[in-house]
Design an enzyme around this catalytic site. Sequence first.
Site, PDB file in Angstrom:
ATOM      1  N   ILE A  45       0.854  -1.195   0.000  1.00  0.00           N
ATOM      2  CA  ILE A  45       0.000   0.000   0.000  1.00  0.00           C
ATOM      3  C   ILE A  45       0.893   1.250   0.000  1.00  0.00           C
ATOM      4  CG2 ILE A  45      -2.107  -0.957   1.004  1.00  0.00           C
ATOM      5  CD1 ILE A  45      -1.072  -0.082   3.764  1.00  0.00           C
ATOM      6  N   PRO A  65       1.292   3.948  -1.927  1.00  0.00           N
ATOM      7  CA  PRO A  65       0.708   5.289  -2.025  1.00  0.00           C
ATOM      8  C   PRO A  65       0.095   5.755  -0.690  1.00  0.00           C
ATOM      9  CG  PRO A  65       0.131   4.021  -3.952  1.00  0.00           C
ATOM     10  CD  PRO A  65       0.756   3.056  -2.993  1.00  0.00           C
ATOM     11  N   TYR A  66      -0.533   4.831   0.026  1.00  0.00           N
ATOM     12  CA  TYR A  66      -1.108   5.167   1.328  1.00  0.00           C
ATOM     13  C   TYR A  66      -0.012   5.547   2.316  1.00  0.00           C
ATOM     14  CZ  TYR A  66      -3.207   4.234   5.928  1.00  0.00           C
ATOM     15  OH  TYR A  66      -3.611   4.317   7.235  1.00  0.00           O
ATOM     16  N   MET A  67       1.076   4.777   2.335  1.00  0.00           N
ATOM     17  CA  MET A  67       2.174   5.064   3.256  1.00  0.00           C
ATOM     18  C   MET A  67       2.796   6.426   2.956  1.00  0.00           C
ATOM     19  SD  MET A  67       2.089   2.374   5.139  1.00  0.00           S
ATOM     20  CE  MET A  67       3.603   2.258   6.059  1.00  0.00           C
ATOM     21  N   LYS A  72       0.389   9.131   4.184  1.00  0.00           N
ATOM     22  CA  LYS A  72       0.432   9.234   5.639  1.00  0.00           C
ATOM     23  C   LYS A  72       1.721   9.902   6.103  1.00  0.00           C
ATOM     24  CE  LYS A  72      -3.396   7.769   7.378  1.00  0.00           C
ATOM     25  NZ  LYS A  72      -4.242   8.773   8.076  1.00  0.00           N
TER      26      LYS A  72
END
Length: 213
Positions: A127, A129-131, A134
């Site tokens: 994940i 892009p999520y990391m 964030k």
Amino acid sequence: MKVLIIGAHGKVGHLLIGELQSRNIDFVAGLRSQEQIKAYNDNNIETQFIDLTASLDSIKDSIEASGADVIVFSAGAGGAGSDLTLQIDLDGAIKTMMVAEAVGIKRYIMVSSIFSDNRSKWDASGIKPYMIAKHYADDHLRGTNLDYTIIHPGGLTDEDGTGKVKLLGNNEVGSIPRVDVARAIALIIQNPTTIGKEYTFASGDIAAEDVFR
């Protein structure tokens, strides 16, 4: 104190509602659709429509209308794609921080992720892009004048909570029931000594009340 839960329909946000109710903490559920608002209102839960993809002025109007003086950011694109992840988890988060500073809401609690500050773990996470989102949202929050707390829970599960946690080192891994993450947020809200701190944690053998105080 009145808490605005941004992302109240998410799994952690929904569990946080129960935690705040049990502690008699006033709150408003920040929701992104009129269908959600109707369902929550039918259960006598105060709501506020918030579209994190909207303009800064629109988000400002929504947050001011909530009457809150504490923000918990627990919203997320939920795997809906890289574009929406950037709009929600990064830009949406930063817009709520900008609004909080502009309208004088000092307390801000960010639900982040384990390894959001460890680039060596991003590729293997699945994940990335999520990391990335964030990481940069957290970094922006650190540079604000808000009374922030950032939590980095381990892998989230839907198991029953234990009420016990452990703090993790930089490369340690672990998992934790979402209900225990919600409990941690409620404790952080009630404890001003958590301001300016970050917590990376998973299930353990220490009472959460002893960690988040």
